[in-house]
Design a protein around this motif. Structure first.
Motif, mmCIF file in Angstrom:
data_model
loop_
_atom_site.group_PDB
_atom_site.id
_atom_site.type_symbol
_atom_site.label_atom_id
_atom_site.label_comp_id
_atom_site.label_asym_id
_atom_site.label_seq_id
_atom_site.Cartn_x
_atom_site.Cartn_y
_atom_site.Cartn_z
ATOM 1 N N ALA A 47 0.830 -1.203 0.000
ATOM 2 C CA ALA A 47 0.000 0.000 0.000
ATOM 3 C C ALA A 47 0.864 1.254 0.000
ATOM 4 N N ASP A 48 1.919 1.271 0.815
ATOM 5 C CA ASP A 48 2.824 2.421 0.829
ATOM 6 C C ASP A 48 3.453 2.633 -0.544
ATOM 7 N N THR A 49 3.880 1.545 -1.166
ATOM 8 C CA THR A 49 4.506 1.641 -2.487
ATOM 9 C C THR A 49 3.535 2.211 -3.513
ATOM 10 N N LEU A 50 2.305 1.715 -3.508
ATOM 11 C CA LEU A 50 1.303 2.185 -4.466
ATOM 12 C C LEU A 50 0.995 3.665 -4.265
ATOM 13 N N ARG A 61 0.059 4.401 -14.655
ATOM 14 C CA ARG A 61 0.444 3.613 -13.486
ATOM 15 C C ARG A 61 -0.193 2.232 -13.610
ATOM 16 N N VAL A 62 0.635 1.204 -13.446
ATOM 17 C CA VAL A 62 0.181 -0.168 -13.676
ATOM 18 C C VAL A 62 0.600 -1.052 -12.508
ATOM 19 N N ALA A 68 -5.407 -11.311 -6.772
ATOM 20 C CA ALA A 68 -6.559 -10.435 -7.003
ATOM 21 C C ALA A 68 -6.409 -9.144 -6.219
ATOM 22 N N PRO A 69 -6.905 -8.028 -6.752
ATOM 23 C CA PRO A 69 -6.860 -6.761 -6.019
ATOM 24 C C PRO A 69 -7.693 -6.838 -4.741
ATOM 25 N N GLY A 70 -7.331 -6.014 -3.777
ATOM 26 C CA GLY A 70 -8.063 -5.936 -2.518
ATOM 27 C C GLY A 70 -8.286 -4.490 -2.123
ATOM 28 N N GLY A 76 -6.556 4.657 -9.627
ATOM 29 C CA GLY A 76 -5.518 5.281 -10.431
ATOM 30 C C GLY A 76 -4.561 4.308 -11.081
ATOM 31 N N PHE A 77 -4.787 3.012 -10.867
ATOM 32 C CA PHE A 77 -3.918 1.992 -11.439
ATOM 33 C C PHE A 77 -4.680 1.116 -12.426
ATOM 34 N N ASP A 78 -4.018 0.788 -13.524
ATOM 35 C CA ASP A 78 -4.466 -0.326 -14.351
ATOM 36 C C ASP A 78 -3.926 -1.591 -13.701
#
Length: 218
Positions: A47-50, A61-62, A68-70, A76-78
Motif C-alpha cells: 500500500a505504501d509503495t502504491l 500507473r500499472v 486479485a486486487p483488494g 488510479g492503477f491499471d
C-alpha cells in the motif's frame, strides 16, 4: 551503442507485486511473525509503495499482480496479471504492457520509497534506470524503450546475492546509458523490517503496522 533515444517524458510506472495472502507472502518473516501478521506487513508495504507511485508524475500507473486486487489498492492503477515463468520472465513480460516510451518497474518490498527518488525518471535522457538493493538484488529497473526488457532480463538469476550485478552488467554491455538510483534495503527478514520501518516517511502504513505488532509482543 544504444542508438536513438525514445521520446522523453513522464514514465509509465509499474509495480510488480503478489497479493498479500497469509502463507504466500513474506514467508521469511515467519517466525517471529505469524503468516497472518506477515501478510499484514506485506499489505502495508504494498500500500505504501502504491501511494508513493500515485504521488509521482507518471504517464500511466500499472499494478502487475499475482492474485486479485483488494481494499489496499487505491484508484488510479491499471491492474494486469503477471505472466508465467520465473521472476525474470515475469519482469520482462511486465514491460510488454507498456507503449513506446520510458517505463520503470518497482517491487513491493521497499516501503521506504519516496516520490523524490523517482522524480526525473523518463525525462532525464537516460536509456535505463537501475535501483540496486542492499542484499544484492534490485528494487527498480527501467528502460527508455520498454521492448529492450525482452532481451535484457530473461536469464538473469533471481533471488541471489549477485542478481543485481548480473542485471546491471547486462545493461552496460548493451551500451545503455544507465542512471543508478540509490541503494535501498528490501524487506525480507524481521531485522530488515525493523530497519526499513525506521527510515520510512512519517505516516507510513508499514511502520505503523510493524509498531502495532511490536506493541502486542512477540
Amino acid at each position: 551503442m544504444s542508438g536513438p533515444h525514445p521520446a522523453t517524458g513522464p514514465a509509465t510506472l509499474l509495480v510488480i507485486a503478489k497479493e498479500p495472502v497469509p502463507g504466500r507472502v513474506k514467508t521469511r518473516l515467519t517466525p517471529p511473525y505469524t503468516p497472518m501478521e506477515a501478510a499484514a506487513i506485506a499489505e502495508a508495504a504494498l500500500a505504501d509503495t502504491l501511494h508513493t507511485v500515485l504521488k509521482t508524475p507518471a504517464r500511466r500507473r500499472v499494478l502487475v499482480l499475482d492474485g486479485a486486487p483488494g481494499p489496499w489498492l487505491p484508484p488510479g492503477f491499471d491492474v494486469l496479471p503477471q505472466g508465467s515463468g520465473g521472476l525474470d520472465e515475469r519482469i520482462a513480460s511486465a514491460f510488454a504492457h507498456c507503449d513506446r516510451g520510458p517505463a520503470l518497474l518497482v517491487g513491493m518490498d521497499t516501503p521506504q520509497l519516496t516520490a523524490d527518488l523517482l522524480m526525473g525518471v523518463g525525462r532525464d535522457e537516460y536509456d535505463a534506470w537501475f535501483g540496486p538493493a542492499a542484499d544484492g538484488g534490485f528494487w527498480a529497473l527501467g528502460f527508455g524503450e520498454p521492448s529492450r526488457a525482452e532481451a535484457l532480463v530473461p536469464g538473469v538469476p533471481m533471488s541471489t546475492d549477485h542478481t543485481g550485478a548480473v542485471q546491471r552488467r547486462r545493461l552496460a554491455e548493451a551500451g545503455l546509458n544507465v542512471r543508478d538510483l540509490p541503494v535501498l534495503l528490501d524487506v525480507d527478514t524481521a531485522a530488515d523490517a525493523v530497519a526499513v520501518a525506521a527510515c520510512c516517511p512519517v505516516g507510513s502504513r508499514f511502520a505503523t503496522t510493524l509498531n502495532s505488532l511490536a506493541e502486542v509482543g512477540r
